[in-house]
Scaffold this motif. Structure first.
Motif, PDB file in Angstrom:
ATOM      1  N   LEU A   1     -11.169   3.051   6.500  1.00  0.00           N
ATOM      2  CA  LEU A   1     -10.830   2.385   5.258  1.00  0.00           C
ATOM      3  C   LEU A   1      -9.324   2.164   5.186  1.00  0.00           C
ATOM      4  O   LEU A   1      -8.555   3.036   5.563  1.00  0.00           O
ATOM      5  CB  LEU A   1     -11.249   3.234   4.061  1.00  0.00           C
ATOM      6  N   GLY A   2      -8.923   1.015   4.722  1.00  0.00           N
ATOM      7  CA  GLY A   2      -7.511   0.732   4.528  1.00  0.00           C
ATOM      8  C   GLY A   2      -7.048   1.280   3.194  1.00  0.00           C
ATOM      9  O   GLY A   2      -7.845   1.713   2.362  1.00  0.00           O
TER      10      GLY A   2
ATOM     11  N   ILE B   1       3.940   9.552   0.328  1.00  0.00           N
ATOM     12  CA  ILE B   1       2.504   9.801   0.449  1.00  0.00           C
ATOM     13  C   ILE B   1       1.915   8.681   1.285  1.00  0.00           C
ATOM     14  O   ILE B   1       2.137   7.501   1.023  1.00  0.00           O
ATOM     15  CB  ILE B   1       1.827   9.887  -0.934  1.00  0.00           C
ATOM     16  N   SER B   2       1.186   9.101   2.326  1.00  0.00           N
ATOM     17  CA  SER B   2       0.582   8.133   3.240  1.00  0.00           C
ATOM     18  C   SER B   2      -0.752   8.680   3.728  1.00  0.00           C
ATOM     19  O   SER B   2      -1.174   9.756   3.320  1.00  0.00           O
ATOM     20  CB  SER B   2       1.527   7.872   4.415  1.00  0.00           C
ATOM     21  N   GLU B   3      -1.362   7.946   4.623  1.00  0.00           N
ATOM     22  CA  GLU B   3      -2.651   8.340   5.213  1.00  0.00           C
ATOM     23  C   GLU B   3      -3.637   8.773   4.138  1.00  0.00           C
ATOM     24  O   GLU B   3      -4.286   9.813   4.243  1.00  0.00           O
ATOM     25  CB  GLU B   3      -2.455   9.437   6.257  1.00  0.00           C
ATOM     26  N   VAL B   4      -3.770   7.954   3.107  1.00  0.00           N
ATOM     27  CA  VAL B   4      -4.687   8.260   2.016  1.00  0.00           C
ATOM     28  C   VAL B   4      -6.119   7.981   2.485  1.00  0.00           C
ATOM     29  O   VAL B   4      -6.412   6.913   2.996  1.00  0.00           O
ATOM     30  CB  VAL B   4      -4.357   7.412   0.765  1.00  0.00           C
ATOM     31  N   THR B   5      -6.986   8.979   2.342  1.00  0.00           N
ATOM     32  CA  THR B   5      -8.397   8.844   2.688  1.00  0.00           C
ATOM     33  C   THR B   5      -9.218   9.149   1.443  1.00  0.00           C
ATOM     34  O   THR B   5      -8.658   9.421   0.377  1.00  0.00           O
ATOM     35  CB  THR B   5      -8.794   9.817   3.818  1.00  0.00           C
ATOM     36  N   LEU B   6     -10.517   9.160   1.592  1.00  0.00           N
ATOM     37  CA  LEU B   6     -11.361   9.497   0.457  1.00  0.00           C
ATOM     38  C   LEU B   6     -11.224  10.966   0.060  1.00  0.00           C
ATOM     39  O   LEU B   6     -11.504  11.337  -1.069  1.00  0.00           O
ATOM     40  CB  LEU B   6     -12.823   9.186   0.776  1.00  0.00           C
TER      41      LEU B   6
END
Length: 167
Positions: free
Chosen positions: A63-64, A91-96
């Protein structure tokens, strides 16, 4: 625009998918070059390799940022922290399930010639799409599982500190 690491991960998944599909396509033509073999359709070859569902599976795994942010608050980005002026908060690499938080801490702030400690942590969402995440600052003597709450313009912590999202 998506951060470079998101694009890199998506390109990697797409590259792996493209290689798998190329291999399947090449294999589907192999019977035509052998004597007495019955030709197979591309769909038969892909099905036998389990690749018919692969594009959907890969799309679900990578997911982007836009897709994740459509589910919950827009966590990804740079922030300012009044307790550590001019120090990095990214803040980066945000996932579910969570996100990566990178930072620097100087005493009291960061700037040219100031020695600063560089750090990176993971923060876990209380639940998917939540406006609350648990931050673990125990590596630097702080508390574990600090609740950070998205308030529309930044992240508010229980001690009253707020990381304001920068434009």
């Amino acid at each position: 625009m998506a951060p470079p690491h998101t694009t890199r991960r998506s390109r990697g998944a797409l590259g792996a998918l493209a290689l798998a599909l190329l291999a399947a396509a090449l294999l589907s033509f192999a019977p035509a070059f052998t004597s007495g073999a019955t030709p197979q359709s591309r769909r038969d070859v892909l099905s036998s390799m389990g690749l018919v569902a692969a594009p959907a599976a890969v799309a679900g795994l990578s997911l982007g940022v836009e897709e994740v942010q459509a589910i919950g608050p827009p966590w990804a980005g740079r922030y300012s922290d009044p307790q550590h002026p001019n120090c990095k908060r990214l803040i980066s690499e945000v996932t579910l399930n969570g996100m990566r938080v990178d930072g620097r801490d100087g005493k009291p702030g960061c700037g040219e010639g100031v020695k600063a400690e560089v750090w990176a942590i993971r923060a876990a969402f209380k639940e998917q799409g939540s406006n609350e995440a648990l931050f673990d600052f125990s590596f630097k003597g702080g508390p574990k599982d600090v609740v950070g709450k998205w308030d529309g313009s930044g992240i508010v912590f229980p001690d009253g500190n707020k990381w304001t999202k920068m434009k």
